[in-house]
Design a protein around this motif. Structure first.
Motif, PDB file in Angstrom:
ATOM      1  N   UNK A  76      13.054  12.800 -30.633  1.00  0.00           N
ATOM      2  CA  UNK A  76      12.225  12.285 -29.544  1.00  0.00           C
ATOM      3  C   UNK A  76      12.733  12.788 -28.201  1.00  0.00           C
ATOM      4  N   UNK A  77      14.038  12.773 -28.016  1.00  0.00           N
ATOM      5  CA  UNK A  77      14.621  13.255 -26.770  1.00  0.00           C
ATOM      6  C   UNK A  77      14.430  14.766 -26.633  1.00  0.00           C
ATOM      7  N   UNK A  78      14.658  15.489 -27.706  1.00  0.00           N
ATOM      8  CA  UNK A  78      14.521  16.950 -27.668  1.00  0.00           C
ATOM      9  C   UNK A  78      13.099  17.359 -27.314  1.00  0.00           C
ATOM     10  N   UNK A  79      12.110  16.661 -27.874  1.00  0.00           N
ATOM     11  CA  UNK A  79      10.718  17.031 -27.613  1.00  0.00           C
ATOM     12  C   UNK A  79      10.304  16.703 -26.184  1.00  0.00           C
ATOM     13  N   UNK A 103       4.492  13.154 -31.178  1.00  0.00           N
ATOM     14  CA  UNK A 103       4.587  12.600 -29.821  1.00  0.00           C
ATOM     15  C   UNK A 103       3.615  11.457 -29.605  1.00  0.00           C
ATOM     16  N   UNK A 104       2.446  11.528 -30.230  1.00  0.00           N
ATOM     17  CA  UNK A 104       1.430  10.509 -30.028  1.00  0.00           C
ATOM     18  C   UNK A 104       1.607   9.309 -30.959  1.00  0.00           C
ATOM     19  N   UNK A 105       2.113   9.545 -32.165  1.00  0.00           N
ATOM     20  CA  UNK A 105       2.155   8.497 -33.185  1.00  0.00           C
ATOM     21  C   UNK A 105       3.522   7.826 -33.289  1.00  0.00           C
ATOM     22  N   UNK A 106       4.605   8.590 -33.105  1.00  0.00           N
ATOM     23  CA  UNK A 106       5.935   8.083 -33.447  1.00  0.00           C
ATOM     24  C   UNK A 106       6.925   8.050 -32.289  1.00  0.00           C
ATOM     25  N   UNK A 107       6.524   8.443 -31.090  1.00  0.00           N
ATOM     26  CA  UNK A 107       7.474   8.488 -29.969  1.00  0.00           C
ATOM     27  C   UNK A 107       7.091   7.548 -28.827  1.00  0.00           C
ATOM     28  N   UNK A 108       6.139   6.656 -29.069  1.00  0.00           N
ATOM     29  CA  UNK A 108       5.694   5.699 -28.061  1.00  0.00           C
ATOM     30  C   UNK A 108       5.295   6.387 -26.751  1.00  0.00           C
ATOM     31  N   UNK A 109       4.688   7.569 -26.899  1.00  0.00           N
ATOM     32  CA  UNK A 109       4.197   8.338 -25.752  1.00  0.00           C
ATOM     33  C   UNK A 109       5.291   8.554 -24.704  1.00  0.00           C
ATOM     34  N   UNK A 110       6.486   8.888 -25.174  1.00  0.00           N
ATOM     35  CA  UNK A 110       7.622   9.082 -24.268  1.00  0.00           C
ATOM     36  C   UNK A 110       7.336  10.179 -23.246  1.00  0.00           C
ATOM     37  N   UNK A 111       6.594  11.210 -23.662  1.00  0.00           N
ATOM     38  CA  UNK A 111       6.303  12.308 -22.738  1.00  0.00           C
ATOM     39  C   UNK A 111       5.555  11.799 -21.507  1.00  0.00           C
ATOM     40  N   UNK A 179       6.945  24.529 -31.158  1.00  0.00           N
ATOM     41  CA  UNK A 179       6.810  24.107 -32.542  1.00  0.00           C
ATOM     42  C   UNK A 179       7.587  22.816 -32.746  1.00  0.00           C
ATOM     43  N   UNK A 180       6.866  21.761 -33.116  1.00  0.00           N
ATOM     44  CA  UNK A 180       7.515  20.565 -33.617  1.00  0.00           C
ATOM     45  C   UNK A 180       7.860  20.883 -35.070  1.00  0.00           C
ATOM     46  N   UNK A 181       9.080  21.362 -35.256  1.00  0.00           N
ATOM     47  CA  UNK A 181       9.497  21.863 -36.565  1.00  0.00           C
ATOM     48  C   UNK A 181      10.479  20.955 -37.262  1.00  0.00           C
ATOM     49  N   UNK A 182      10.267  19.648 -37.153  1.00  0.00           N
ATOM     50  CA  UNK A 182      11.154  18.726 -37.852  1.00  0.00           C
ATOM     51  C   UNK A 182      11.259  19.091 -39.324  1.00  0.00           C
ATOM     52  N   UNK A 203       7.838  29.617 -28.166  1.00  0.00           N
ATOM     53  CA  UNK A 203       8.766  29.681 -27.040  1.00  0.00           C
ATOM     54  C   UNK A 203       9.904  28.692 -27.205  1.00  0.00           C
ATOM     55  N   UNK A 204       9.658  27.640 -27.968  1.00  0.00           N
ATOM     56  CA  UNK A 204      10.717  26.672 -28.286  1.00  0.00           C
ATOM     57  C   UNK A 204      10.413  26.048 -29.634  1.00  0.00           C
ATOM     58  N   UNK A 205      11.478  25.648 -30.314  1.00  0.00           N
ATOM     59  CA  UNK A 205      11.357  25.047 -31.644  1.00  0.00           C
ATOM     60  C   UNK A 205      12.313  23.861 -31.718  1.00  0.00           C
ATOM     61  N   UNK A 206      11.779  22.729 -32.181  1.00  0.00           N
ATOM     62  CA  UNK A 206      12.623  21.574 -32.474  1.00  0.00           C
ATOM     63  C   UNK A 206      12.787  21.474 -33.978  1.00  0.00           C
ATOM     64  N   UNK A 207      14.015  21.267 -34.432  1.00  0.00           N
ATOM     65  CA  UNK A 207      14.277  21.068 -35.858  1.00  0.00           C
ATOM     66  C   UNK A 207      15.068  19.770 -36.039  1.00  0.00           C
ATOM     67  N   UNK A 208      14.865  19.140 -37.190  1.00  0.00           N
ATOM     68  CA  UNK A 208      15.558  17.898 -37.517  1.00  0.00           C
ATOM     69  C   UNK A 208      16.541  18.137 -38.649  1.00  0.00           C
ATOM     70  N   UNK A 209      17.559  17.296 -38.707  1.00  0.00           N
ATOM     71  CA  UNK A 209      18.570  17.429 -39.761  1.00  0.00           C
ATOM     72  C   UNK A 209      18.558  16.305 -40.778  1.00  0.00           C
ATOM     73  N   UNK A 210      17.886  15.203 -40.488  1.00  0.00           N
ATOM     74  CA  UNK A 210      17.983  14.077 -41.415  1.00  0.00           C
ATOM     75  C   UNK A 210      16.781  13.946 -42.333  1.00  0.00           C
ATOM     76  N   UNK A 211      15.740  14.731 -42.119  1.00  0.00           N
ATOM     77  CA  UNK A 211      14.561  14.621 -42.970  1.00  0.00           C
ATOM     78  C   UNK A 211      14.758  15.466 -44.234  1.00  0.00           C
ATOM     79  N   UNK A 212      14.373  16.699 -44.213  1.00  0.00           N
ATOM     80  CA  UNK A 212      14.463  17.533 -45.408  1.00  0.00           C
ATOM     81  C   UNK A 212      15.900  17.883 -45.782  1.00  0.00           C
ATOM     82  N   UNK A 213      16.789  17.943 -44.794  1.00  0.00           N
ATOM     83  CA  UNK A 213      18.163  18.366 -45.052  1.00  0.00           C
ATOM     84  C   UNK A 213      19.090  17.206 -45.384  1.00  0.00           C
ATOM     85  N   UNK A 214      18.583  15.963 -45.300  1.00  0.00           N
ATOM     86  CA  UNK A 214      19.330  14.770 -45.695  1.00  0.00           C
ATOM     87  C   UNK A 214      20.612  14.574 -44.891  1.00  0.00           C
ATOM     88  N   UNK A 215      20.578  14.960 -43.609  1.00  0.00           N
ATOM     89  CA  UNK A 215      21.706  14.684 -42.739  1.00  0.00           C
ATOM     90  C   UNK A 215      21.720  13.241 -42.293  1.00  0.00           C
TER      91      UNK A 215
END
Length: 364
Positions: A76-79, A103-111, A179-182, A203-215
């Protein structure tokens, strides 16, 4: 989800000998084993960066082929920072977002609430926008966000040629591409390109570590060197430059070593699982075939009934089918998300059908 129900699910799932959807839940002690697998615990930790965090950033930049990669405690912060960067550099305080996007469904419209940006709908269809839809936006936006895959539309992806055209269309209207690349890790089989080729379109990519990678937690925002400098400044302002984050960084390293190479295998087997589930009476599967190792399943029963049947099956047969049932937008049906991970690889199509029959028998 209420904590007591989550605990029931975790306890039941952990007791099962066979798991169709998801991975066996881990205790905190087992999580510590993941941390230890990610690096040498006799080395120095990070201190507001450096150490394992810097090593992880360097590794992600190499995997994605970007000039920089900046670790964040949350996606959420990265995006937010990615969208702020686009607005600051262009002077346009608007971004093209999908109404089903993160951003619309899971981040409480933080942007909007924290950054003051305005969202412009990129499309109302349950998929990422097309090039024609971006060309027809009718107003300037600083960034076009593409979620790969679009989770809340059913983990759907465009074809590679479509994705190329989307990014060209975004730049044609003067916007940068984010790219929202979680879950970008498991998108490459469907797109038929490497991580670097996919990331090169944005131009930018966000990736997550706890979803598919089980971090444990954590994310990275990757892109140009200028974006990296900007991201580090705003990460500090948002309170994301923590004193030490080595457990999350090392767990991410372990996930990159263990899970990333196996994701194509999970994606391939998801097709077998999806086809088998579609045989169950009244079942609906989408997309078919799945675009990643995750997809949606509907069954014609209330969510509460299915949830209790899954727990009963786990108790009686030591088989975990799938949890997280929700009463869906299809009348008379409940929906869940199926995640094909390592435990499901041993399941044949016949095994899936048999487990489904046992589940329906529990319902009666």
């Amino acid at each position: 989800m209420p904590d007591d129900h989550r605990q029931r699910r975790l306890t039941a799932m952990r007791s099962c000998d066979r798991i169709l959807s998801g991975s066996r839940p881990k205790t905190m002690r087992e999580r510590l084993a993941d941390v230890e697998a990610g690096g040498d615990l006799d080395e120095w930790p990070d201190f507001y960066g450096g150490g394992p965090v810097a090593a992880l950033e360097e590794r992600i930049a190499g995997l994605l082929g970007t000039q920089s990669a900046v670790f964040f405690p949350t996606g959420t912060m990265a995006q937010q920072v990615a969208l702020r960067y686009g607005a600051d550099r262009s002077g346009i305080p608007a971004a093209a977002l999908h109404p089903l996007g993160h951003q619309e469904v899971h981040e409480r419209h933080a942007y909007a609430e924290l950054t003051g940006l305005r969202g412009v709908r990129s499309t109302d269809e349950p998929r990422n926008p097309t090039a024609a839809e971006l060309a027809a936006l009718g107003e300037p936006v600083s960034t076009v966000v593409i979620e790969l895959p679009l989770r809340d539309a059913g983990f759907v992806l465009p074809a590679w040629t479509e994705l190329v055209e989307i990014t060209k269309a975004a730049r044609a209207i003067g916007a940068r591409v984010h790219f929202d690349g979680a879950r970008i890790w498991e998108s490459t089989p469907h797109l038929g390109r490497s991580l670097q080729e996919v990331a090169a379109l944005a131009d930018s990519v966000y990736v997550s570590f706890y979803k598919s990678l089980e971090g444990i937690s954590g994310a990275v925002l990757a892109g140009t060197a200028d974006l990296g400098d900007y991201a580090r400044a705003w990460r500090h302002r948002y309170g994301g430059t923590l004193f030490q984050q080595w457990p999350a960084a090392l767990a991410a390293m372990a996930g990159l070593d263990r899970e990333l190479p196996r994701l194509p295998e999970y994606v391939a087997h998801a097709r077998t699982v999806a086809d088998a589930l579609a045989v169950l009476p009244g079942a609906r599967v989408f997309p078919r075939p799945p675009h990643t190792h995750q997809f949606r399943l509907w069954l014609p029963y209330p969510a509460a009934v299915l949830g209790e049947a899954v727990l009963a099956l786990a108790d009686r047969e030591r088989i975990w089918f799938a949890g997280g049932w929700l009463d869906a937008d299809v009348p008379g049906y409940a929906r869940t998300e199926i995640t094909v991970a390592e435990p499901a690889l041993e399941w044949t199509a016949e095994d899936v059908i048999a487990a489904g029959a046992l589940l329906l028998k529990e319902i009666g």
